[in-house]
Design an enzyme around this catalytic site. Structure first.
Site, PDB file in Angstrom:
ATOM      1  N   ASP A 161       0.860  -1.142   0.021  1.00  0.00           N
ATOM      2  CA  ASP A 161       0.055   0.071  -0.037  1.00  0.00           C
ATOM      3  C   ASP A 161       0.821   1.282  -0.121  1.00  0.00           C
ATOM      4  OD1 ASP A 161      -2.627   0.976  -0.308  1.00  0.00           O
ATOM      5  OD2 ASP A 161      -3.084   1.016   1.974  1.00  0.00           O
TER       6      ASP A 161
ATOM      7  N   ASP B 217      -9.327  -1.847   2.299  1.00  0.00           N
ATOM      8  CA  ASP B 217      -9.258  -1.110   3.517  1.00  0.00           C
ATOM      9  C   ASP B 217     -10.333  -1.818   4.484  1.00  0.00           C
ATOM     10  OD1 ASP B 217      -7.114   0.438   2.894  1.00  0.00           O
ATOM     11  OD2 ASP B 217      -8.823   2.034   1.912  1.00  0.00           O
TER      12      ASP B 217
END
Length: 532
Positions: free
Chosen positions: A351, A428
């Site tokens: 990420d 997420d």
């Protein structure tokens, strides 16, 4: 597994965007039959023009519509004059400064430059514009034509620019959606274990084995392959976006329809009415489940057909997305905390790398993650000012449907000019949700609730910190940068304080090891005698 893999291909980033302060409102009112009025979008250069923040402080001008001319020379001024009026002209072959000088010299109170393409803030040499004191703004030619059609010719206009709020309540909606998804998915993941008395998959009977066939468990090898596939697919999407986006859209329709069916069927089967059945090719089909399947497929098809309708289709995308994430979390099970830590840390590195590091390698300085998440040439991927408002009939921009999208609850200037969204990637919710689900199943095995509750609260705190940093920096944030440390550290501390860290770390494999031990001595045999 293919439909599950793409959930991590992008979207591990929260994007909540500020709209440029150079957006304003053109309020048009018919002064013959008030209070008939309409609001339209305008774009201005705040370095050149100052507009009041409210209509109460804005000057009212009679509108002089002469968009059939470009007002590039003095002879273009109409015979009746434009003194103290807001004159609307067409964007043409002369500069904004030249138009402004001619309008000001003719006594105009404001200048509206109509454009058939896109709206950009008027620009030019600052020194040349210092002598121009009237407001010069850009509007859409379509809006000027709509004014004459709907309000007539006897109209007055006001120009103002409402302030942009720092906090937007769409953040709260995103937060509630995320908490609902990880809580429901995590809790549901532990229901099968709860039904079997908390036994691990390895120690359960045939009924548990049937349940495990519907689930997918990670190993170290599959974790590494999973992350590698995510990296490769994200890069491929960056370079071949216009082709692969349709593949992802098709996969999303199939996977989300199936996920929505799995989620709703769990509720429908609890209802005691409408259990009519019929036989089709030796298979017994329940009518209500057939209708449910039709409904889920129809919902996915409607989204696919109207996916570019920004005003309302986000509702369908969120419904399908929430179902997809819940089904993913409850289906894909992590066997131990060790693999949870490995997966979360690797995806955290993934990420951060694709958000913060890749801008140093791309030609436009944009991160690969945000470029893919918002779609190429999209205003949503910028964290700063909007440089252009779309043209009157912009071509639809295809976007990957792997984010939760909530329209910003914006003021009137932003609403009139464009639709902006707060985005939260599926990853997420899914990635921390897998750890929350493991905590829930571990709670079932030890007859506790502390791990599930504490990990869910840690997720909430991480989300709040991520939103806070996003608001302060006005930059898209890799949410896992905050979610991973909070959830992992909290779970570790709880296990250490309870003296269960070894069992929590090894998970079901630890339980199998302990349960497989057989005593060498029988209770009724003396020492030194080995039973056969």
């Amino acid at each position: 597994m293919r439909h599950r893999l793409y959930a991590r291909l992008h979207g591990l980033v929260i994007l909540i965007f500020q709209v440029s302060a150079d957006l304003g409102v053109l309020r048009v009112t018919n002064y013959v039959t008030p209070p008939l009025s309409s609001d339209y979008c305008l774009v201005y250069n705040s370095k050149w023009t100052h507009l009041p923040q409210t209509s109460n402080n804005a000057t009212s001008y009679v509108l002089k519509n002469i968009i059939y001319t470009e007002l590039c020379k003095n002879s273009d001024v109409p015979a009746g004059g434009i003194k103290d009026e807001a004159v609307a002209v067409m964007r043409g072959n002369c500069t904004f400064v030249e138009k402004g000088r001619i309008a000001q010299a003719a006594g105009a109170g404001a200048m509206l430059i109509a454009s058939e393409d896109g709206l950009v803030p008027p620009s030019g040499n600052q020194t040349d514009y210092d002598n121009i004191t009237i407001p010069v703004v850009m509007i859409k030619s379509r809006d000027i034509l709509d004014v004459e059609k709907t309000l007539g010719k006897n109209v007055r206009v006001q120009l103002f620019s409402p302030p942009v709020s720092v906090f937007d309540y769409s953040i709260l909606i995103i937060f509630l959606i995320a908490m609902f998804t990880v809580s429901v998915g995590g809790y549901w993941s532990g229901v099968p274990d709860e039904d079997t008395g908390g036994r691990s998959l390895s120690d359960s009977g045939n009924s548990e084995k049937k349940q495990s066939d519907k689930n997918v468990s990670f190993t170290v090898f599959t974790v590494l392959i999973f992350v590698a596939v995510c990296c490769v697919m994200l890069v491929l999407l960056y370079f071949f976006y216009k082709y692969l986006v349709y593949v992802v859209i098709a996969i999303f329709c199939l996977a989300s329809a199936l996920a929505l069916y799995n989620c709703l069927s769990a509720l429908v089967t609890k209802i005691t009415v409408g259990r009519c059945r019929f036989t089709f090719r030796t298979k017994v089909i329940e009518v209500r489940l057939l209708f449910l399947a039709t409904f889920c497929i129809a919902l996915a098809v409607i989204w696919a057909v109207f996916r570019n309708e920004e005003r309302w289709v986000w509702i369908l995308q969120n419904i399908l997305g929430i179902a997809f994430c819940i089904n993913f979390i409850k289906t894909l099970k992590m066997p131990n905390f060790k693999l949870c830590v490995l997966l979360l840390i690797l995806l955290l590195i993934y990420d951060v790398f694709f958000v913060f590091i890749t801008p140093f390698f791309t030609k436009n300085g944009q991160s690969i993650m945000i470029e893919v998440a918002a779609g190429p040439s999209s205003d949503e991927k910028t964290g700063g000012d909007i440089l252009e408002v779309p043209a009157d009939t912009p071509a639809p921009q295809e976007k990957l449907p792997v984010v939760i999208r909530v329209p910003r609850l914006m003021n009137s200037a932003q609403t009139q000019c464009t639709v902006m969204f707060s985005l939260l990637g599926f990853g997420d919710m899914i990635v921390p949700g897998l750890l929350i689900a493991y905590c829930r199943r571990f709670d079932v095995r030890i007859d506790s609730r502390i791990y599930f509750i504490s990990c869910t609260l840690a997720y909430a705190v991480g989300m709040v910190i991520a939103f806070t940093v996003l608001i302060l920096t006005k930059m898209g944030q890799p949410a896992l940068l905050y979610l991973v440390p909070f959830t992992i550290i909290t779970s570790t501390v709880i296990a250490w304080r309870r003296g269960e860290i070894k069992m929590f770390w090894k998970g079901s494999s630890y339980e199998v090891l302990e349960s497989s031990r057989k005593p060498l001595l029988q209770d009724d045999e003396p020492p030194g005698v080995i039973s056969e």
